[in-house]
Design an enzyme around this catalytic site. Sequence first.
Site, PDB file in Angstrom:
ATOM      1  N   ALA A 144       0.825  -1.210   0.000  1.00  0.00           N
ATOM      2  CA  ALA A 144       0.000   0.000   0.000  1.00  0.00           C
ATOM      3  C   ALA A 144       0.857   1.256   0.000  1.00  0.00           C
ATOM      4  O   ALA A 144       0.492   2.285   0.546  1.00  0.00           O
ATOM      5  CB  ALA A 144      -0.915  -0.002   1.224  1.00  0.00           C
TER       6      ALA A 144
ATOM      7  N   SER B 288     -52.695  20.399  17.729  1.00  0.00           N
ATOM      8  CA  SER B 288     -51.845  20.923  16.667  1.00  0.00           C
ATOM      9  C   SER B 288     -50.982  22.087  17.139  1.00  0.00           C
ATOM     10  O   SER B 288     -51.418  22.891  17.966  1.00  0.00           O
ATOM     11  CB  SER B 288     -52.716  21.408  15.503  1.00  0.00           C
ATOM     12  OG  SER B 288     -53.472  20.324  15.025  1.00  0.00           O
TER      13      SER B 288
ATOM     14  N   ARG C 124     -32.678  11.069  12.878  1.00  0.00           N
ATOM     15  CA  ARG C 124     -31.268  11.316  13.211  1.00  0.00           C
ATOM     16  C   ARG C 124     -30.853  10.412  14.370  1.00  0.00           C
ATOM     17  O   ARG C 124     -31.690   9.794  15.023  1.00  0.00           O
ATOM     18  CB  ARG C 124     -31.062  12.796  13.511  1.00  0.00           C
ATOM     19  CG  ARG C 124     -31.227  13.649  12.233  1.00  0.00           C
ATOM     20  CD  ARG C 124     -31.339  15.117  12.549  1.00  0.00           C
ATOM     21  NE  ARG C 124     -30.237  15.577  13.370  1.00  0.00           N
ATOM     22  CZ  ARG C 124     -30.263  16.674  14.113  1.00  0.00           C
ATOM     23  NH1 ARG C 124     -31.363  17.438  14.139  1.00  0.00           N
ATOM     24  NH2 ARG C 124     -29.225  17.032  14.824  1.00  0.00           N
TER      25      ARG C 124
ATOM     26  N   TYR D 279      -2.458  -6.775  -2.638  1.00  0.00           N
ATOM     27  CA  TYR D 279      -2.436  -5.328  -2.848  1.00  0.00           C
ATOM     28  C   TYR D 279      -3.559  -4.645  -2.051  1.00  0.00           C
ATOM     29  O   TYR D 279      -4.627  -5.231  -1.850  1.00  0.00           O
ATOM     30  CB  TYR D 279      -2.681  -4.996  -4.328  1.00  0.00           C
ATOM     31  CG  TYR D 279      -1.558  -5.368  -5.282  1.00  0.00           C
ATOM     32  CD1 TYR D 279      -0.289  -5.715  -4.828  1.00  0.00           C
ATOM     33  CD2 TYR D 279      -1.787  -5.334  -6.655  1.00  0.00           C
ATOM     34  CE1 TYR D 279       0.716  -6.044  -5.731  1.00  0.00           C
ATOM     35  CE2 TYR D 279      -0.781  -5.660  -7.563  1.00  0.00           C
ATOM     36  CZ  TYR D 279       0.466  -6.016  -7.088  1.00  0.00           C
ATOM     37  OH  TYR D 279       1.458  -6.330  -7.981  1.00  0.00           O
ATOM     38  N   GLY D 280      -3.314  -3.399  -1.720  1.00  0.00           N
ATOM     39  CA  GLY D 280      -4.326  -2.621  -1.000  1.00  0.00           C
ATOM     40  C   GLY D 280      -5.455  -2.103  -1.871  1.00  0.00           C
ATOM     41  O   GLY D 280      -6.408  -1.511  -1.357  1.00  0.00           O
ATOM     42  N   ASP D 281      -5.368  -2.327  -3.183  1.00  0.00           N
ATOM     43  CA  ASP D 281      -6.377  -1.741  -4.076  1.00  0.00           C
ATOM     44  C   ASP D 281      -7.131  -2.786  -4.885  1.00  0.00           C
ATOM     45  O   ASP D 281      -7.583  -2.520  -5.986  1.00  0.00           O
ATOM     46  CB  ASP D 281      -5.710  -0.719  -5.013  1.00  0.00           C
ATOM     47  CG  ASP D 281      -4.630  -1.344  -5.893  1.00  0.00           C
ATOM     48  OD1 ASP D 281      -4.351  -2.553  -5.724  1.00  0.00           O
ATOM     49  OD2 ASP D 281      -4.066  -0.640  -6.744  1.00  0.00           O
TER      50      ASP D 281
ATOM     51  N   THR E 110       7.699  -3.253  -6.281  1.00  0.00           N
ATOM     52  CA  THR E 110       6.950  -4.185  -5.433  1.00  0.00           C
ATOM     53  C   THR E 110       7.879  -5.116  -4.661  1.00  0.00           C
ATOM     54  O   THR E 110       7.567  -5.522  -3.535  1.00  0.00           O
ATOM     55  CB  THR E 110       5.988  -5.027  -6.294  1.00  0.00           C
ATOM     56  OG1 THR E 110       6.705  -5.535  -7.432  1.00  0.00           O
ATOM     57  CG2 THR E 110       4.820  -4.192  -6.799  1.00  0.00           C
TER      58      THR E 110
ATOM     59  N   ARG F 176      -3.447   7.999 -10.763  1.00  0.00           N
ATOM     60  CA  ARG F 176      -4.543   8.019 -11.743  1.00  0.00           C
ATOM     61  C   ARG F 176      -5.909   8.303 -11.103  1.00  0.00           C
ATOM     62  O   ARG F 176      -6.876   8.579 -11.793  1.00  0.00           O
ATOM     63  CB  ARG F 176      -4.589   6.686 -12.510  1.00  0.00           C
ATOM     64  CG  ARG F 176      -3.588   6.640 -13.655  1.00  0.00           C
ATOM     65  CD  ARG F 176      -3.593   5.280 -14.320  1.00  0.00           C
ATOM     66  NE  ARG F 176      -2.917   4.279 -13.505  1.00  0.00           N
ATOM     67  CZ  ARG F 176      -2.941   2.970 -13.758  1.00  0.00           C
ATOM     68  NH1 ARG F 176      -3.652   2.497 -14.774  1.00  0.00           N
ATOM     69  NH2 ARG F 176      -2.289   2.117 -12.995  1.00  0.00           N
TER      70      ARG F 176
ATOM     71  N   LYS G 216      -5.324   7.022  -2.782  1.00  0.00           N
ATOM     72  CA  LYS G 216      -6.203   6.092  -3.506  1.00  0.00           C
ATOM     73  C   LYS G 216      -6.809   5.025  -2.607  1.00  0.00           C
ATOM     74  O   LYS G 216      -8.025   4.785  -2.657  1.00  0.00           O
ATOM     75  CB  LYS G 216      -5.423   5.412  -4.632  1.00  0.00           C
ATOM     76  CG  LYS G 216      -6.254   4.346  -5.334  1.00  0.00           C
ATOM     77  CD  LYS G 216      -5.577   3.783  -6.559  1.00  0.00           C
ATOM     78  CE  LYS G 216      -4.634   2.670  -6.215  1.00  0.00           C
ATOM     79  NZ  LYS G 216      -4.115   2.003  -7.424  1.00  0.00           N
TER      80      LYS G 216
HETATM   81  C1  UD1 Z   1       2.291  -5.107 -10.760  1.00  0.00           C
HETATM   82  C2  UD1 Z   1       3.082  -6.331 -11.202  1.00  0.00           C
HETATM   83  C3  UD1 Z   1       2.480  -6.874 -12.483  1.00  0.00           C
HETATM   84  C4  UD1 Z   1       1.028  -7.202 -12.280  1.00  0.00           C
HETATM   85  C5  UD1 Z   1       0.269  -5.987 -11.744  1.00  0.00           C
HETATM   86  C6  UD1 Z   1      -1.134  -6.345 -11.363  1.00  0.00           C
HETATM   87  C7  UD1 Z   1       5.371  -5.996 -10.461  1.00  0.00           C
HETATM   88  C8  UD1 Z   1       6.734  -5.615 -10.854  1.00  0.00           C
HETATM   89  N1  UD1 Z   1       4.461  -5.973 -11.413  1.00  0.00           N
HETATM   90  O1  UD1 Z   1       2.466  -4.130 -11.763  1.00  0.00           O
HETATM   91  O2  UD1 Z   1       3.178  -8.027 -12.901  1.00  0.00           O
HETATM   92  O3  UD1 Z   1       0.440  -7.645 -13.481  1.00  0.00           O
HETATM   93  O4  UD1 Z   1       0.924  -5.472 -10.578  1.00  0.00           O
HETATM   94  O5  UD1 Z   1      -1.834  -5.213 -10.997  1.00  0.00           O
HETATM   95  O6  UD1 Z   1       5.148  -6.358  -9.329  1.00  0.00           O
HETATM   96  N2  UD1 Z   1       3.535  -0.800  -4.527  1.00  0.00           N
HETATM   97  C9  UD1 Z   1       4.246  -0.520  -3.381  1.00  0.00           C
HETATM   98  N3  UD1 Z   1       5.494  -0.030  -3.487  1.00  0.00           N
HETATM   99  C10 UD1 Z   1       6.078   0.209  -4.684  1.00  0.00           C
HETATM  100  C11 UD1 Z   1       5.357  -0.093  -5.855  1.00  0.00           C
HETATM  101  C12 UD1 Z   1       4.089  -0.599  -5.740  1.00  0.00           C
HETATM  102  O7  UD1 Z   1       3.733  -0.713  -2.272  1.00  0.00           O
HETATM  103  O8  UD1 Z   1       7.209   0.661  -4.718  1.00  0.00           O
HETATM  104  C13 UD1 Z   1       2.173  -1.312  -4.397  1.00  0.00           C
HETATM  105  C14 UD1 Z   1       1.153  -0.367  -4.982  1.00  0.00           C
HETATM  106  O9  UD1 Z   1       0.642   0.501  -3.983  1.00  0.00           O
HETATM  107  C15 UD1 Z   1       0.083  -1.299  -5.517  1.00  0.00           C
HETATM  108  C16 UD1 Z   1       0.852  -2.565  -5.869  1.00  0.00           C
HETATM  109  O10 UD1 Z   1       2.066  -2.504  -5.161  1.00  0.00           O
HETATM  110  O11 UD1 Z   1      -0.866  -1.643  -4.529  1.00  0.00           O
HETATM  111  C17 UD1 Z   1       1.089  -2.680  -7.353  1.00  0.00           C
HETATM  112  O12 UD1 Z   1       1.820  -1.590  -7.794  1.00  0.00           O
HETATM  113  P1  UD1 Z   1       1.689  -1.057  -9.255  1.00  0.00           P
HETATM  114  O13 UD1 Z   1       2.628   0.043  -9.451  1.00  0.00           O
HETATM  115  O14 UD1 Z   1       0.259  -0.843  -9.579  1.00  0.00           O
HETATM  116  O15 UD1 Z   1       2.235  -2.336 -10.068  1.00  0.00           O
HETATM  117  P2  UD1 Z   1       2.112  -2.544 -11.601  1.00  0.00           P
HETATM  118  O16 UD1 Z   1       3.188  -1.812 -12.277  1.00  0.00           O
HETATM  119  O17 UD1 Z   1       0.725  -2.342 -12.036  1.00  0.00           O
HETATM  120 CA    CA Z   2      -1.622  -1.702 -10.727  1.00  0.00          CA
END
Ligand code: UD1
Ligand code: CA
Length: 494
Positions: free
Chosen positions: A14, A413, A341, A110-112, A86, A20, A27
Amino acid sequence: MRTPVRPTAVIVLAAGAGTRMKSSLPKILHPLAGTSLIGHALNTARAIEPDHLVAVVRHEREEVARHISEHDADVVLADQDDIPGTGRAVECGLAALPEEALAGTVVVTYGDVPLLTPALLSDLVFEHEGKGSAVTVLSAEVQDPTGYGRVLRQGDEVVGIVEHKDADESQRAVREINSGIYAFDAAVLTRALQQVSTENAQGEKYLTDVLAIAHREGGRVSAVVAEDRWQVEGANDRVQLQALGVELNRRVVEAAMRAGTTVVDPASTWIEPTVTLEQDTTILPGTQLHGATHVAAGAAIGPDTTLTDVTVGQGAKVIRTHGAGAVIGAGSSVGPFTYLRPGTVLGEAGKIGAFYETKNVRIGDRSKLSHLGYAGDAEIGEDSNIGCGNITANYDGVDKHRTVIGDHVRTSSNTVFVAPVELGDGAYTGAGAVVRQDVPHGALAITAAQQRNLEGWVERRRPGSEAAQAAERAARASAEQSENTEGAGEHRNG
Ligand code: UD1
Ligand code: CA
C-alpha cells in the site's frame, strides 16, 4: 471440508501513489461500499487468520497509517524506503516481521484489489502448500493483457513473469496475467529478493523477478488461475472504482435475494456487505442500506430510502426516509419524507409520519408522531398521540434541554414544548399551546390568549387592497341575502 491453512504472514502492499485517481485523498482510502479500499484488503487478509498482518506504506504515510490502525489496530506498519518497486515493498514488509516469522508461507496482496475474497486467498495458500511450491501466483486469463505482467510457462510449469514494459512481441501475446497476489515460501522469498536488481525498463525492484529466481534454484513455481476475474481487478482510477462498486453491489444484492429478500429493482438498490437482512424482507427501488443496518423479517424498506446503522423491526414499513443511528420497532411505520437522526428509538406499532425530524428521542410503543414536526432530546411514553406540527424547542441558544411526555398524552396541533418541560400521563394540550411549565397528569394546558376580532380593520387599514375588496363583496352579499330572506318572510306572513 478441508482444514483451513493459516499463513505465517500476509503482506499488503500500500505504498504506491495511485496518481490516476486524481485525488488529494490517497487512492487506497477511497471508499467502496462503505469501506476503504485498504479496509477491504485488510478484512480479506485478516479473514484467513495469518500470524502477522503487515501493511507496507509510504505515500501519504501519516494519513494512511492512521486509517489502517483505526481499521485494524493489530496491523504491523512497515515503511518502504527510497528504493521503488513491489519487490522492495515486500522486502520492507519482511523486515518488520520477527525472525521466527521468516519461515512457512507468506502471502502478498495489494491494498487496491477490493473484491478478492478470503475463499480465493485461502485456496491459493492451500494449493501452494499442497503442492509444496516455492511460489504460487494467482493469475487470470484476460482479453486485453496490456500493462500487466505476463505469466511465462514451459509446458505446465511456470518459469517466470515478465513485465509488459520489458516484454518482447511473443511474450506480449500471452493472455495469462499476473494479478500481483502470491503465496511464497518465506525462506525462498527472502533469499531471492536479495538477488533482485533494479535493472529493468522502470528502474524498480520487481517482486515478479522472484519467480524466475525460484525456478532457477529448482523450486516449484505454480499458478492458480482465478476464474472470477473481478477478484483480481485493481482500482486504479475512478472508472475502475465505479465498475468494482457496481459489481460488488450486484453480488451483495444477489446474495440477499437468494437468502430471501425481495429486491424490486437491483439496479437502483445499494446494499453494503455489512448490512444484514432477515427472510421475507422487501426492498423497493431507490433504496440504500449502509453500515450496520439490520432489517428484520417482513419489513419493507423504500422506495427512495437511505438508512445508515438503522435497526428495523419485524414487519415495519419505512417509506421515503433518510435515517441514521435509529431503531424502528416491530410493526411501526416511518415516512414518507421523514428524517431520523441518531438516537431515535421508536417502539413497537408506532408511527413517525410525513415531514418529521427526530433526534435523540425515545418513543414508547403505539405512540404516534404523525405529521410535520421536530422531536429532539425527548422521551415520549406509550400510547401517546403527538399532534400535527408539534415541536420540541430543545435549544435555548446555549444548552440542549429535555422534554418528557408521559403515556396516553394527546397534544393538539402546533404545540411547542419549551424544554426542559414535563407532561404527565393522560395530559392534553390545546391548539397552539406554548408549554413552558410542567403539565400535571390529566391536565389540559392552554396558553392561547383570548381572541379579539377588530371589525372592519382590513377596509380601514388596507383600503383598496384585494383583501378589502373581497371583504366588501362578502359584506354586500350577506346584506343582500338577509334583505331577501326578510322580504320572503314578510310575503309569506302577509
Ligand atoms: C504489478 C506487477 C504486475 C502485475 C500488476 C497487477 C510488479 C513488478 N508488477 O504491476 O506483474 O500484473 O501489478 O496489478 O510487481 N507498490 C508498493 N510499493 C512500490 C510499488 C508498488 O507498495 O514501490 C504497491 C502499490 O501501492 C500497488 C501494488 O504494489 O498496490 C502494485 O503496484 P503497481 O505500481 O500498480 O504495479 P504494476 O506496475 O501495475
Ligand atoms: Ca496496478
